[in-house]
Write an enzyme that holds these catalytic residues in place. Structure first.
Site: not given
Ligand SMILES: Cc1cc2nc3c(=O)[nH]c(=O)nc-3n(C[C@H](O)[C@H](O)[C@H](O)COP(=O)(O)OP(=O)(O)OC[C@H]3O[C@@H](n4cnc5c(N)ncnc54)[C@H](O)[C@@H]3O)c2cc1C
Ligand code: SF4
Lengths: 591, 241
Positions: A517-519
């Site tokens: 989920s990391h942006v």
């Protein structure tokens, strides 16, 4: 009805980890702070009572705690020339939608990033030279170093109650910890949790292979602890309803247990919930921010004037708010000029999946971040000469899932997915499945960026944010390299069936199962206004009373999760506001 | 909600039904530090699904779903089949609620088909998909056997579902393989979700794999039972078997 709220010293947009950490610092300094949050108020004892257990259907499956696409979503395409389309259903970004933000339902792996991760450009140039970079890669230093941030990493861990085993304290190697970590001035506030069976098998195998396993530092509190703000946190019980759930046990560090109870004692703090900020307001010459405009739950338009505007809405919405407000120059992919939306990164995941024959892994005893890791292939901890890429991954045995609906399809290869055969395979697979995650670095690229979608609008008629992203050649090379390491360790663990995968070998999708989920990026901090939106204090180069906090500031992603680095940079900026900006409002860096 | 068209700054607020359903009644709140009252609204009380009557599916649809589900999760020595476990009741109530109406999805247009990696673009809701999908499923069975699915032999049912799963037998309008994915996902949900949702009777799904259910403290076992079998009767919310 349109209305104006009384002026505040500071308005903070979004009340997750970034917003609440900043609010605590600034209210303690005596400023009048108003936070505006899109989601509803959540307090631990009422919202996640221990008298009521969570359940998998409403949590991990129907995702009731998350920001729903109907509220706001993002359009995605892999490259320029394609038409971006909206993610209509819940997707992998699993954003937060309540006071506490994603920090309420996160998994809790709690990393300090490596010194390398804050100065990747200098480091790579010095060790390898520009020939190490694939075409189009964007690599730049943050303008702030690990050593600058160390006191703030330390402070944030003491707010969060982070559990772990130190690897390097004051330059001295410590037994059992991560030998590659940046030097710490203090050990972790609480001890590492017990390991799962899969973690133990991983550690034994990694040690036999000559690697250096250590417990992943986590938000799962390791022992009763009074945090830096005087709040009592309780030990984690390994309940297994962790990622995508709030913890009612006061055991998972979150803004809700670590900060908000203190903030809510301070009369100079106000939070307005269920109001969405739609614009940051500026003076007509765009030299100063004047406050924000929001829509409340009745559709009324409100205005909150303030002397300082702080945006803490996470990577995507931070970028979108600047674009919607016409602040700083948007990135233009054709010319490579402009800064807002530039240097966008994701996370390069590789996996080893495995099945044992007669194990009892008891997967239901877990936490969001019950993991044992090696960093031997992370950052620049190994020699990349001749490999054709930079970066790597934290490689970890991750025990974070044991809920049955989510595991019903995890079967040894060739097993039927339904009928009698499925029942038999699931019964066995449930106790015998384990996974190794390679959580890889991601470096920015000229062709990866964020801008406003030309077609799709949100519920208020404002353009959605468009993500143009695909893995670049650096990701593909590092992804395969890491996948092979995951598989090597899985075999050594004694699994009878082992598979590997490198997600970067397929086009990016927001729906790949088990993806991150990391942006990061889009509003990056840096040393040069031509390649960054904000200076080393996360202060906008053009508008000195605007600060944007969060992973949007990071021009690259580490082989780690981002939040403790977000906390440290937030505290660093809070200190700069208190010690420098308030005394002399104006740009903190002059060129 | 009052209709408001052009508002300050040229923003257009659309008074669509989606918007109205989010914004009624007014939820926005202001909490001021030190004022004491800052408790959240407690979550709504849990309740058990009433399986005594159908709430979305017709009786014929329910019979057909039951017949399909019992092939996907049959009764055998490892436990009861899907229908007996309540999976049809589960689905019926899911389709009648926010899941069935896809209340959380983004539904604004234009709706166009994209690349597979861009995710599903259809704005049909699960309730609509089931209504249409079950009808098209039956049509496909009739076209092949001139019978109803419920009248096929066990072997015929299995073979037919395999060709739906692979897409070898197509439906009139829906994609048969995608409908299969939905059926399989929902029957597993019913079999494995907390019994209060109508399925997983006697926690049959949890007993199948040894999942203990809603237990919230494993501190005593994390070390002592590491790598060992744990025999425990599972626990459900609301103590329902
Ligand atoms: C499922 C999941 C697992 C994760 N696991 C880990 C992990 O193990 N380790 C780790 O380090 N990190 C993890 N992360 C990332 C971590 O949650 C984030 O880095 C962190 O929460 C970011 O904090 P933030 O305050 O910057 O943003 P957020 O927590 O996203 O908070 C932003 C807030 O702003 C609000 N908001 C957004 N737009 C507006 C608007 N226009 N107006 C008003 N309010 C708005 C949102 O409602 C939200 O409350 C995970 C994330 C997810 C989703
Ligand atoms: S695993 Fe631990 S931290 Fe996570 S929700 Fe359960 S008790 Fe809380």
């Amino acid at each position: 009805m349109n209305y104006k709220r009384p002026k505040a010293d500071v308005v903070i947009i979004g009340l997750g980890w970034s917003g609440s950490t900043m609010a605590e610092e600034l209210t303690r300094a005596g400023l009048k702070v108003v936070a505006i949050e899109r989601g509803a108020w959540r307090d631990t004892s009422t919202s996640f009572p221990t008298t009521r257990d969570p359940d998998e259907l409403s949590g991990s499956v129907r995702k009731e705690i998350l920001q729903a696409p109907v509220t706001e979503t993002y359009t995605v395409r892999n490259k320029v020339g394609q038409t971006a389309l909206p993610m209509r259903k819940y997707h992998n970004l699993t954003l937060g939608n309540n006071v506490g933000g994603a920090g309420t339902h996160w998994a809790g792996a709690s990393w300090r990033w490596l010194p390398f991760d804050h100065q990747p450009y200098s480091h790579v140039m010095q060790r390898y030279g520009a020939g190490q970079l694939v075409d189009g890669l964007i690599l730049q230093d943050w303008g702030v170093t690990y050593d600058d941030l160390e006191p703030f990493y330390d402070r944030f861990e003491k707010i969060a109650g982070t559990s772990g085993t130190a690897g390097v304290v004051n330059g001295q190697r410590q037994p059992g910890g991560n030998p590659f970590e940046g030097s710490r001035t203090a050990p972790y506030p609480t001890p590492a949790l017990e390991r799962s069976r899969a973690n133990v098998l991983f550690a034994e195998a990694a040690t036999r292979l000559g690697y250096h396993p250590f417990p992943v530092p986590s938000a799962m509190i390791g022992a009763p602890y009074k945090n830096a703000l005087g709040l009592n946190l309780a030990p984690c019980t390994y309940c297994g309803y962790c990622q995508l759930y709030g913890c009612g046990n006061w055991s998972k560090s979150s803004p809700n247990i670590c900060i908000l109870p203190v903030l809510m004692q301070r009369p100079n703090f106000t939070v307005v919930t269920e109001c969405e900020v739609i614009r940051i307001n500026t003076t007509p010459d765009r030299k100063m921010a004047t406050g924000v405009t929001f829509v409340d739950s009745d559709g009324n338009i409100g205005e909150q004037p303030a002397d300082i505007v702080i945006t803490a809405t996470f990577t995507l919405d931070n970028t979108r708010l600047l674009l919607l407000s016409g602040i700083s120059t948007p990135y233009d992919v054709a010319s490579g000029q402009g800064v807002v939306g530039r240097a966008f990164t994701f996370q390069t995941l590789s996996w080893g999946f495995m099945f044992f024959e007669n194990e009892y892994l008891n997967p239901f005893m877990n936490t969001g971040a019950l993991a044992t890791q090696i960093d031997d292939f992370n950052g620049d901890n190994f020699d990349h000469t001749g490999l054709g890429f930079i970066g790597g991954a934290g490689i970890q045995s991750l025990s974070n899932q044991g809920l049955p609906i989510g595991m019903a399809g995890l079967l040894p290869q060739g097993s039927p997915q339904w009928g009698k055969g499925w029942k038999q395979a699931f019964q066995k697979g449930y106790q015998n499945y384990a996974q190794i995650q390679g959580q890889g670095t991601s470096f920015a690229h000229r062709e990866q960026f964020l801008d406003l979608d030309p077609t799709y609008k949100d519920r208020f008629g404002q353009p959605l944010l468009r993500i143009t992203f695909d893995y670049n050649e650096n990701d593909r090379r590092s992804g395969r390299f890491i996948r092979d390491k995951c598989v090597e360790i899985a075999r050594e663990m004694g699994a009878t069936q082992v598979g590997g995968d490198s997600f970067a070998d397929r086009p990016y999708s927001g729906y790949t199962p088990w993806d991150s989920s990391h942006v990061q990026g889009g509003v990056v901090m840096g040393e040069d206004p031509r390649t960054s939106v904000q200076n080393r204090y996360q202060q906008n180069w053009d508008i000195p009373n605007l600060f944007v906090l969060g992973a949007s500031s990071f021009p690259n992603n580490a082989g780690y999760n981002p939040t403790v680095a977000v906390g440290a940079t937030t505290l660093w900026t809070a200190t700069a506001i208190k010690d420098l900006y308030l005394k002399n409002p104006g740009p903190l860096v002059r060129l | 909600m009052k209709r408001r068209d052009v508002i300050k700054g040229g923003l257009v607020l659309m008074a669509t039904s989606t918007l109205a359903s989010i914004y009624k009644p007014a939820y926005s709140k202001t909490y001021v530090g030190g004022s004491g009252a800052w408790r959240a609204t407690p979550p709504p009380p849990l309740s058990v699904v009433d399986g005594s009557r159908l709430v979305y599916l017709t009786a014929d649809e329910a019979r057909l779903v039951g017949a399909i589900f019992d092939v996907l999760i049959p009764a055998d020595e490892l436990g009861m089949g899907a229908t007996e476990a309540g999976c049809v009741t589960f689905l019926d109530h899911q389709l009648a609620g926010p899941y069935g109406t896809a209340a959380k999805d983004y539904k604004l247009g234009p709706v166009v088909e994209g690349l597979p990696q861009q995710g599903p673009q259809s704005i049909m809701t699960p309730a609509e998909i089931y209504r249409k999908g079950l009808a098209e499923f039956e049509q496909a069975v009739h076209a092949k056997f001139d019978k109803s699915f419920t009248d096929l032999s066990e072997e015929q049912k299995i073979a037919f579902l395999k060709s739906i799963e692979s897409g070898a037998i197509a439906f009139d309008t829906l994609k048969s393989d995608q409908f299969f994915v939905l059926l399989l996902q929902n029957v597993r949900e019913g079999y494995l979700a907390d019994p209060m949702y109508g399925g997983n009777r006697d926690m049959v799904g949890w007993k199948l794999v040894g999942f203990p259910g809603a237990i919230y403290d494993y501190r005593d076992w994390i070390v002592s039972k590491r790598g060992k079998k744990i025999d425990i009767h599972p626990i459900s919310l609301l103590g329902r078997a």
